[in-house]
Each structure stands twice: as structure tokens, then as C-alpha cells.
Design an enzyme around this catalytic site. Structure first.
Site, PDB file in Angstrom:
ATOM      1  CB  SER A   1      11.207 -16.500  19.429  1.00 23.03           C
ATOM      2  OG  SER A   1      11.659 -15.815  18.448  1.00 23.03           O
TER       3      SER A   1
ATOM      4  CB  SER B   1      10.722 -11.941  18.762  1.00 21.16           C
ATOM      5  OG  SER B   1       9.714 -13.449  18.579  1.00 21.16           O
TER       6      SER B   1
ATOM      7  CE  LYS C   1       6.117 -13.182  19.329  1.00 25.31           C
ATOM      8  NZ  LYS C   1       7.528 -13.758  18.999  1.00 25.31           N
TER       9      LYS C   1
END
Length: 476
Positions: free
Chosen positions: A169, A145, A70
Site C-alpha cells: 500500500s 491503499s 494517511k
């Protein structure tokens, strides 16, 4: 011919048959044909890493295995934008603790994945670099996210990935994309080198196509780090927890997680999963967690308040985007106005308001008190049972653009995931069904630092169902 979707064990076997370089090259070829905008950056050192592993005969647990990261987790030499214009072009000079651990284990970093800006969102639509598409339906969101990380795993563009989970997330996109995602206990994994959104809530977590690979990754990244005072060495051996047996386990079903607005197919799939565990020898009982209904409001006040402080460091002075200005004050003001997206600015403003004189006690302090009550609800429920089971998300993935203009509706997406972050307990999302071709996630929650029981239940459910073997037709 290399299969598109492989477990870590299968990847390691393929490396033995050929080489880490060949396996990495194959993943890079798949990524080039991608339709989903899952990656923001592809590492130009991935093949070099793989060649080095082949040459040196690396024997680490992840030797030659590719992984996606990420874009809020620092990797030397790779941009770390956090999905934001304000950090566009910023390249960290250090590795996050989890990256150090991965590299020591021999992992090959494929690249950095798309995300909601500064991890603020549940759809990966707030990214400055455009939304990521859900591999199951390219017109729908992958969740957020960590949407990029979940999507590339679901699309076969990486065997597994790292995300971060502040209010769901990792678990939200895992549910929407039909993969497995774990939010470890707060403190189980070091946060050093992860760009902070809300320090007291977030944890780094893995995403994969099966529970076994989650355990493999946790055995590598978990543990104490002196640079993160909240980290703990729990001595957990994650892979040893993978036992196909739930006999005698007591499951609690919190009725508050099945509230108004839940999709009927989601409710049915989750209850079917609970009954499946019952047929395998577990028992279940309904439990009540009366303060869960206040968790969402408490979460957003706390998260936004912490964000307003954390994001004060981004001002164009030291790194990232810088706008022009007649003087320093004008430059900072213009940089933040142009560099942050709408949602990030909204949360900074609301967080600053909640912390301001006259409102601190009314909002922030009250939210902290509610957090304590939510934690007590979890403690009480988990004193009677071994696990809690509920839907990860109340609905399947929604259309891109459907909720982005209505922030309150978007915030409600976190209603079943954010309570876990307030309590700091471990939680995993595993695929448990489909509705109209879209995945549904089962959320399994456990006691603090009892990931073994969470993984055991998830592994048993997975071994006795086939939902995790389904692949998205959009990218097959």
C-alpha cells in the site's frame, strides 16, 4: 517565488529565507487548486503550528517542514475516517507514535490524505469519499491503499507523506505516481495509533520525491515504542546509508516476479535498471523463489482473517456512524451493513469464513504454513545476495473504474508486493522509467533491518538517473 516541488533540504532552506508560515501558506494555496482529491481533511492548525515554530525558533530536523498523513494514522484534532462511512466524524483524542515523533521534530501537519477504505484496496477507489486521481493522468488510479499520500507528493501538494503498507500500500502508489515509497522492516516503526487492518503484515512507511527525504523521515519515525510490542530499536542511521556506490553489491533477480501478464515496457525498464546498477559496479544473478506463486493467496487469507477480527470493534456503539434500530442487535447489524463499503464487507465475510470451525485448518492454517515457506524463500535468496530487484507493479496505473467490479483482477495487482509483507523484509519502490507517459517502479528488497543497503542501492540508482526529477504534466 517558491518552487512547487522541493526536497526537504530545499524546504528548510526556503524557511530560513522566509518563514515556516510562508512555506506552509504556499502549500495550502497549492492544495486549494488541487484536481486530484488527494486530501480528505486540511488541518486548520497548520498555519498556527508554523507560526509557533517561527516564534520559538524550533531547531528540530523537520522544523517547519509540511507533511501529509494517511487517514488511518491518528492525529489529535483531525478526523480519522480510514476512508469509511463508519468512522465519518470520528476525531481521535490521541496521537499515533509516528505523529508524536514528527511533532517533536518540528513537522507541520498539512492534513489527512485519501485512502482505500480501511486500507483494503490497490487503487484508492474504495474510499467512501470518492477516488483520488493520478497526477500523471487524471483518468487513472494513483494506486492504493495510500493513494492520496502518493498523489499529493507527486502533485507537489506536500514535500513528503506517511502511508501504511499491508500488502504493497505504500509501494504500489509510489510506483503508479512516480515517487519513492519505503516499506520498512516489520517492527522498525511503531504501529501505535494506526487503525489496524492486518496487524502481522502492516507497517507505516514514508513517501517522497527522492530517496534522501525517505531517509530523513525514517530517522525521525523509526525506533522502539513500549506501546507496540512488535517494535524494535534497530539502531539504524538511515541518512548515513546514502552513499553513491554499489560496487561489490550482489543483486538477486527473482524470476517469479517477472511472471505472466507483466507489461513488456515494465519488464524492459526494470532490466535496464538492473543493468544500470551493473554498470556502476554491482553484479547480478538470477534466483529462484518457488513458493512466491502461492504468496498472493496466502496473503489474502491471512489479511482478511485478521481484518475480520480487527474490524469487529466498529459497531456504532462508541464512535463514528450509527444507524437506527429497534434494539442493540438491530442497530449494530444495520450500522455495519450501511457503514462498511462493499470491499470491506467482502473481506470481513471471507476472513470470517476462513477462521470458522471446519475451515480454519483448511484455509487459515495452510496460509500460515505457506507464509513460512515464502519467508524461507527470502531467507535463502538473501543468504546468497545482498539485495533483490524486481518490478514493483507488473503494469502501469490503470483507468479509474477499469478493475473495481472485478475484485480478483484487482487483487492480482498485489502479486509482486504482498510477498514482502509475508516475509517482513524491507522494500523500496523508486521510479525507473515510463510507458505511454505513466511511471514505472523498480522494487528493491533487502534483508531484515538492512534498510541501509536498500537505501544505498536506491540512492545510487537515483543519483545516476533522472526519472525522479520528472513531474506530471496534469498538475504542473
Amino acid at each position: 517565488m517558491m518552487a512547487k516541488w522541493m526536497s526537504v533540504a530545499q524546504v528548510k532552506e526556503k524557511i530560513k529565507e522566509s518563514s515556516a508560515e510562508e512555506v506552509t501558506s504556499r502549500y495550502l494555496e497549492v492544495i486549494k487548486k488541487s484536481k486530484i482529491n488527494g486530501y480528505l481533511t486540511i488541518s486548520d492548525k497548520a498555519l498556527e503550528q508554523a507560526k509557533k515554530i517561527d516564534k520559538e525558533g524550533h531547531e528540530g530536523p523537520l522544523a517547519g517542514v509540511p507533511i501529509a498523513i494517511k487517514d488511518n494514522i491518528s492525529v489529535v484534532g483531525l478526523p480519522n475516517s480510514c476512508g469509511s462511512k463508519i468512522l465519518e466524524g470520528y476525531v481521535p483524542p490521541f496521537n499515533a507514535h509516528v505523529i508524536e515523533k514528527l511533532l517533536s521534530a518540528g513537522a507541520v501537519i498539512l492534513g489527512k490524505t485519501n485512502m482505500d477504505e480501511f486500507a483494503m484496496g490497490s487503487s484508492t477507489e474504495t474510499s467512501h469519499f470518492g477516488p483520488t486521481a493520478n497526477p500523471w493522468d487524471l483518468e487513472r488510479v494513483p494506486g492504493g491503499s495510500s493513494g492520496g499520500s502518493a498523489a499529493v507528493v507527486a502533485a507537489g501538494e506536500a514535500p513528503f507523506a506517511l502511508g501504511s503498507d499491508t500488502g504493497g500500500s505504500v509501494r504500489c502508489p509510489a510506483s503508479f505516481c512516480g515517487v519513492v515509497g519505503l516499506k520498512p522492516t516489520y517492527g522498525a516503526v511503531s504501529r501505535y495509533g494506526v487503525v489496524a487492518y492486518a496487524n502481522s503484515l502492516e507497517q507505516v512507511g514514508p513517501l517522497a520525491n527522492n530517496v534522501e527525504d525517505i531517509a530523513v523521515l525514517m530517522d525521525v519515525i523509526a525506533g522502539y515504542d513500549r506501546r507496540d510490542s512488535t517494535s524494535i530499536d534497530s539502531k539504524t542511521e538511515y541518512q548515513k546509508a546514502l552513499v553513491d556506490d554499489v560496487k561489490g553489491l550482489k543483486i538477486g533477480v527473482p524470476k517469479e516476479f517477472f511472471g505472466e501478464g507483466i507489461h513488456p515496457d515494465v519488464e524492459k525498464a526494470v532490466w535496464d535498471a538492473i543493468h544500470k546498477c551493473e554498470s556502476l559496479g554491482a553484479t547480478w544473478e538470477e534466483v529462484s523463489m518457488p513458493h512466491i506463486k502461492y504468496a498472493l493467496a496466502s496473503y489474502y487469507i491471512i489479511a482478511m482473517s485478521e481484518a475480520s477480527s480487527n474490524l469487529a470493534r466498529f459497531d456504532g456503539t462508541r464512535y463514528g456512524f450509527r444507524a437506527g434500530g429497534e434494539n442493540w442487535h438491530a442497530m449494530v447489524s444495520k450500522t455495519r451493513a450501511e457503514g462498511f463499503g462493499t470491499e470491506v464487507k467482502r473481506r470481513i465475510l471471507l476472513g470470517t469464513y476462513a477462521l470458522s470451525a471446519g475451515y480454519h485448518d483448511k484455509y487459515y492454517l495452510k496460509a500460515l504454513k505457506v507464509r513460512t515457506l515464502v519467508k524461507q524463500d527470502f531467507d535463502k535468496a538473501l543468504s546468497k545476495v545482498d539485495l533483490l530487484m524486481a518490478p514493483t507493479m507488473p503494469n502501469p496505473a490503470f483507468k479509474i473504474g477499469e478493475k473495481i467490479e472485478d475484485p480478483l483482477t484487482l487483487y492480482l495487482s498485489d502479486i509482486n508486493t504482498c510477498p514482502i509483507n509475508l516475509a517482513g523484509v524491507p522494500s523500496i519502490s523508486v521510479p525507473c522509467g515510463f510507458t505511454d507517459g505513466l511511471p514505472i517502479g523498480l522494487q528493491i528488497m533487502g534483508k531484515p533491518f538492512d534498510e541501509e543497503t536498500v537505501l544505498r542501492a536506491a540512492y545510487t540508482f537515483e543519483k545516476n538517473t533522472d526519472y525522479h526529477t520528472k513531474r506530471p504534466p496534469e498538475v504542473a
